[in-house]
Design a protein around this motif. Sequence first.
Motif, PDB file in Angstrom:
ATOM      1  N   THR A 244       0.652  -1.036   0.280  1.00 15.04           N
ATOM      2  CA  THR A 244      -0.055  -0.171  -0.057  1.00 15.04           C
ATOM      3  C   THR A 244       0.776   0.873   0.051  1.00 15.04           C
ATOM      4  OG1 THR A 244      -0.504  -0.095   2.450  1.00 15.04           O
ATOM      5  CG2 THR A 244      -2.006  -1.260   1.230  1.00 15.04           C
ATOM      6  N   LEU A 245       0.010   2.181  -0.959  1.00 16.96           N
ATOM      7  CA  LEU A 245       1.072   3.700  -0.585  1.00 16.96           C
ATOM      8  C   LEU A 245       0.295   4.523   0.443  1.00 16.96           C
ATOM      9  CD1 LEU A 245       3.373   5.537  -1.578  1.00 16.96           C
ATOM     10  CD2 LEU A 245       2.173   5.558  -3.676  1.00 16.96           C
ATOM     11  N   VAL A 246       1.062   5.358   0.850  1.00 16.55           N
ATOM     12  CA  VAL A 246      -0.054   7.006   1.220  1.00 16.55           C
ATOM     13  C   VAL A 246       1.447   7.653   0.897  1.00 16.55           C
ATOM     14  CG1 VAL A 246      -0.281   8.423   3.203  1.00 16.55           C
ATOM     15  CG2 VAL A 246      -0.443   5.912   3.209  1.00 16.55           C
ATOM     16  N   VAL A 247       0.340   8.672  -0.368  1.00 14.56           N
ATOM     17  CA  VAL A 247       0.851  10.174  -0.690  1.00 14.56           C
ATOM     18  C   VAL A 247       0.318  10.969  -0.290  1.00 14.56           C
ATOM     19  CG1 VAL A 247       1.265  11.341  -2.704  1.00 14.56           C
ATOM     20  CG2 VAL A 247       0.635   8.980  -2.832  1.00 14.56           C
ATOM     21  N   ARG A 248       1.681  11.775   0.546  1.00 16.93           N
ATOM     22  CA  ARG A 248       1.370  13.331   1.406  1.00 16.93           C
ATOM     23  C   ARG A 248       2.118  14.431   1.012  1.00 16.93           C
ATOM     24  NH1 ARG A 248      -2.528  13.494   5.705  1.00 16.93           N
ATOM     25  NH2 ARG A 248      -0.758  14.046   7.136  1.00 16.93           N
ATOM     26  N   ARG A 249       1.278  15.179   0.559  1.00 11.76           N
ATOM     27  CA  ARG A 249       1.798  16.145  -0.286  1.00 11.76           C
ATOM     28  C   ARG A 249       2.072  17.408   0.652  1.00 11.76           C
ATOM     29  NH1 ARG A 249       2.432  18.886  -5.463  1.00 11.76           N
ATOM     30  NH2 ARG A 249       2.379  21.017  -5.305  1.00 11.76           N
ATOM     31  N   ILE A 250       3.508  17.784   1.370  1.00  6.56           N
ATOM     32  CA  ILE A 250       4.015  18.807   2.798  1.00  6.56           C
ATOM     33  C   ILE A 250       4.544  20.122   2.132  1.00  6.56           C
ATOM     34  CG2 ILE A 250       5.103  18.000   4.506  1.00  6.56           C
ATOM     35  CD1 ILE A 250       4.902  15.255   4.407  1.00  6.56           C
ATOM     36  N   ARG A 251       3.588  20.955   2.663  1.00  8.75           N
ATOM     37  CA  ARG A 251       4.008  22.007   2.049  1.00  8.75           C
ATOM     38  C   ARG A 251       4.911  22.467   2.863  1.00  8.75           C
ATOM     39  NH1 ARG A 251      -0.228  25.665   1.822  1.00  8.75           N
ATOM     40  NH2 ARG A 251      -0.342  25.486   4.091  1.00  8.75           N
ATOM     41  N   ALA A 349      -3.378   1.249   8.338  1.00  9.09           N
ATOM     42  CA  ALA A 349      -3.890   1.535   9.272  1.00  9.09           C
ATOM     43  C   ALA A 349      -3.337   0.447  10.605  1.00  9.09           C
ATOM     44  CB  ALA A 349      -5.940   0.614   9.149  1.00  9.09           C
ATOM     45  N   GLY A 350      -2.781  -0.476   9.744  1.00 10.60           N
ATOM     46  CA  GLY A 350      -2.030  -1.037  10.971  1.00 10.60           C
ATOM     47  C   GLY A 350      -0.570  -0.522  11.388  1.00 10.60           C
ATOM     48  N   GLN A 351      -0.115  -0.206  10.213  1.00  9.62           N
ATOM     49  CA  GLN A 351       1.375   0.699  10.263  1.00  9.62           C
ATOM     50  C   GLN A 351       2.024   2.035  10.400  1.00  9.62           C
ATOM     51  OE1 GLN A 351       2.690  -3.036   7.439  1.00  9.62           O
ATOM     52  NE2 GLN A 351       4.710  -2.147   7.857  1.00  9.62           N
ATOM     53  N   PHE A 352       1.067   2.840   8.726  1.00  6.96           N
ATOM     54  CA  PHE A 352       0.996   4.576   8.968  1.00  6.96           C
ATOM     55  C   PHE A 352       0.674   4.810   9.770  1.00  6.96           C
ATOM     56  CE2 PHE A 352       0.350   8.515   6.700  1.00  6.96           C
ATOM     57  CZ  PHE A 352       1.516   8.372   6.406  1.00  6.96           C
ATOM     58  N   LEU A 353      -0.373   4.642  10.033  1.00  7.08           N
ATOM     59  CA  LEU A 353      -2.013   5.484  11.062  1.00  7.08           C
ATOM     60  C   LEU A 353      -1.168   5.842  12.286  1.00  7.08           C
ATOM     61  CD1 LEU A 353      -4.413   7.468  10.598  1.00  7.08           C
ATOM     62  CD2 LEU A 353      -5.599   5.379  10.910  1.00  7.08           C
ATOM     63  N   PRO A 354      -1.014   4.860  13.445  1.00  4.51           N
ATOM     64  CA  PRO A 354      -0.664   5.513  14.025  1.00  4.51           C
ATOM     65  C   PRO A 354       0.681   6.452  14.298  1.00  4.51           C
ATOM     66  CG  PRO A 354      -1.066   2.885  14.074  1.00  4.51           C
ATOM     67  CD  PRO A 354      -1.090   3.277  12.524  1.00  4.51           C
ATOM     68  N   LEU A 355       1.488   5.471  13.480  1.00  8.17           N
ATOM     69  CA  LEU A 355       2.806   6.492  13.367  1.00  8.17           C
ATOM     70  C   LEU A 355       2.774   8.213  12.830  1.00  8.17           C
ATOM     71  CD1 LEU A 355       5.768   7.179  13.252  1.00  8.17           C
ATOM     72  CD2 LEU A 355       5.485   6.138  10.740  1.00  8.17           C
ATOM     73  N   LEU A 356       1.696   8.499  11.630  1.00  7.23           N
ATOM     74  CA  LEU A 356       1.022   9.647  11.569  1.00  7.23           C
ATOM     75  C   LEU A 356      -0.011  10.387  12.500  1.00  7.23           C
ATOM     76  CD1 LEU A 356       0.741  12.158   9.278  1.00  7.23           C
ATOM     77  CD2 LEU A 356      -1.516  10.627   8.833  1.00  7.23           C
ATOM     78  N   ALA A 357      -0.065   9.852  13.471  1.00  9.92           N
ATOM     79  CA  ALA A 357      -1.097  10.360  14.728  1.00  9.92           C
ATOM     80  C   ALA A 357      -0.070  11.090  15.316  1.00  9.92           C
ATOM     81  CB  ALA A 357      -1.967   9.175  15.035  1.00  9.92           C
TER      82      ALA A 357
END
Length: 395
Positions: A244-251, A349-357
């Motif tokens: 799975t890939l999450v794309v986040r555009r960060i200014r 949900a199991g890897q990226f989301l907890p880190l993001l929060a």
Amino acid sequence: MISSTRPSRRQLLGYAGAAAAGAAVSGAAVALSNEPPRAVASRDLSPYGDHQPAIAAPSPKHAELVALNLLSSTDRAALGRLMRLWSTDIVALTEGRPTPGDTAPELAVPNAVLTVTVGFGPRVFTRPGLTAYKPRGLDDLPVMRHDRLLPTWSGGDLLIQVGADDAVSVVHAVRRLVADAAPFAKPVWRQTGFWNGTGPDGKPVTGRNLFGQVDGTGNPAVGTPEFDATVWADGPEWFRGGTTLVVRRIRMNLDTWDELTRSEQERAVGRKLSTGAPVTGTAEHDELDLGARDADGRLVIPENAHARLSHHSTNDGRRIFRKGLNYVQDTGATRESGLIFLSFQADVAGQFLPLLARLDAADALNEWTTTIGSAVFAIPPGWREDGWLARDLLA
């Protein structure tokens, strides 16, 4: 499903499938030149394999990401036709050959190290016949407290990410893929970026973002069991070997970042700007000493330092495989700068989301960064020469 008017050659190719289109590619390649073949060592990556090849490859020098939304008439069968057509296109483009019906065949050149990665957004799995095949945890991310998301850079049913050493090759490949998708989907956003993963001596390096930071040091090493466990999904069956890939555009606010002293910048990151080493170490890949304190008893790597908060040891062992592309967006005399953040993992949900929060709640870098785009995609596994992209899902 498609207009009842006379179909174009491109539409006919979409219905004909990969076999006929592949034959057309071979014929076009022969017709373009009568010169004898030259023995040149190819730097191009094979389009075939267990996984889509760009995932584990270094970040490209030039890249473009395009998100598309499916037309209402594009059902499961039509999506399968598009994947067969795109598979044929991808093989031709990565091998330096024109696609069927290419209007600028001279721009298809070998040795550009061109790769194409394709993904499916969460809404694809709401279509009839696909609801039972959605990968675990594949949902749009919740909006974080520091997010200022814009529809201009968010969401999408399909993703194509094209990378190469040559910007012209990227532009040409994107044009062909988007044109061939026209009967099935329309673009909703495009993002272009660049990365320098080569040091002054010509050897691979991690690369730097526009804050000057060495970006991506903590990644699991490609080819190791740790990398495989982090990135490759083990189900559903059609998705084994995908990710799975999450794309986040960060200014990034470069002006206010530049107001900091070098020491302040390094404390916010937790790493030295000169080498990427932890502020507790001397070399880039030294382990962080999260317990180290200075003469005044302060933590050398502060509680809110990005390196501390994102480290797997402070996240119950959770890891991601992160990559990045720098970007600049000019509007008249105004320039926006930032990072297209790309995170690959087996389970969003199991890897990226907890880190993001965790980062959203306390990361020191939140003062100088704002996420303005967010999208999530399932990246199907690779395919063999007798197959095509996502065949196990769409056949």
